[in-house]
Design a protein around this motif. Sequence first.
Motif, PDB file in Angstrom:
ATOM      1  N   PRO A 112       0.906  -1.253   0.096  1.00 41.11           N
ATOM      2  CA  PRO A 112       0.149   0.440   0.121  1.00 41.11           C
ATOM      3  C   PRO A 112       0.764   1.044  -0.010  1.00 41.11           C
ATOM      4  N   THR A 113       0.265   2.627  -0.538  1.00 38.34           N
ATOM      5  CA  THR A 113       0.712   3.721  -0.691  1.00 38.34           C
ATOM      6  C   THR A 113       1.216   4.392   0.584  1.00 38.34           C
ATOM      7  N   SER A 114       0.248   3.799   1.785  1.00 34.00           N
ATOM      8  CA  SER A 114       0.024   4.385   2.983  1.00 34.00           C
ATOM      9  C   SER A 114       0.706   3.410   4.177  1.00 34.00           C
ATOM     10  N   THR A 115       0.747   4.097   5.440  1.00 31.84           N
ATOM     11  CA  THR A 115       0.954   3.269   6.364  1.00 31.84           C
ATOM     12  C   THR A 115       0.501   1.943   6.735  1.00 31.84           C
ATOM     13  N   VAL A 116      -0.469   1.842   6.018  1.00 34.93           N
ATOM     14  CA  VAL A 116      -0.866   0.549   6.467  1.00 34.93           C
ATOM     15  C   VAL A 116      -0.350  -0.863   6.735  1.00 34.93           C
ATOM     16  N   ASN A 117      -0.165  -1.592   7.011  1.00 28.25           N
ATOM     17  CA  ASN A 117       0.991  -2.421   7.160  1.00 28.25           C
ATOM     18  C   ASN A 117       0.698  -4.038   6.874  1.00 28.25           C
ATOM     19  N   ARG A 118      -0.893  -4.160   7.200  1.00 30.00           N
ATOM     20  CA  ARG A 118      -1.156  -5.902   7.060  1.00 30.00           C
ATOM     21  C   ARG A 118      -3.126  -5.397   7.132  1.00 30.00           C
ATOM     22  N   ILE A 119      -4.145  -6.101   6.652  1.00 32.94           N
ATOM     23  CA  ILE A 119      -5.034  -5.889   6.263  1.00 32.94           C
ATOM     24  C   ILE A 119      -5.377  -7.493   6.646  1.00 32.94           C
ATOM     25  N   MET A 120      -7.252  -7.898   6.887  1.00 34.70           N
ATOM     26  CA  MET A 120      -8.160  -8.647   6.721  1.00 34.70           C
ATOM     27  C   MET A 120      -8.869  -9.477   5.872  1.00 34.70           C
ATOM     28  N   PHE A 121      -8.885 -10.493   5.767  1.00 32.23           N
ATOM     29  CA  PHE A 121      -9.705 -10.885   4.679  1.00 32.23           C
ATOM     30  C   PHE A 121     -10.832 -11.724   5.597  1.00 32.23           C
TER      31      PHE A 121
END
Length: 159
Positions: free
Chosen positions: A91-100
């Motif tokens: 991602p281009t932001s500071t988000v470092n993980r996402i959930m599914f």
Amino acid sequence: GNIVLPTSSAGIYLGVTSATAANLLDDYEEGTFTPGLIDSAGGLGANLTTQVGQYTKVGNLVTFSIRLNGDARTSTGNQVLISGLPFTFSPTSTVNRIMFEVNGINLNLDSNMFSLVGQLANNDTNLTILMQGTSMDNFRGHDLTPSFEIYTHGSYFTS
């Protein structure tokens, strides 16, 4: 007929009166991939009978769906991951993980666990599977049973 752009770097500016890089659509792709199951030790021994992945990439957004079926496993306590996503999560932001959300059939969830989630970390193509309930815990190789099925889908950003 089709519109053919003269170079691979050419694109279409959408929804603007002046051309800016933020409004340039210069990448579209559809395809299939072969997801797998591995564990945190790099193996798993799962005999996969179905490994199906499909994706669409529009710009830097990847949307995917996965189906995995298997009839055996040899791993015990190592954490299970779905491997082989078609693009790296970046991602281009500071988000470092996402959930599914992850769904399945014939999975042996621990007591007080009622669902599965997949976690994708920055700069990775492997989706870590976690059990969710009154707390979170790793989904491990011994939680796979004969004739298991795992399904997931979602979207993430790539560079």
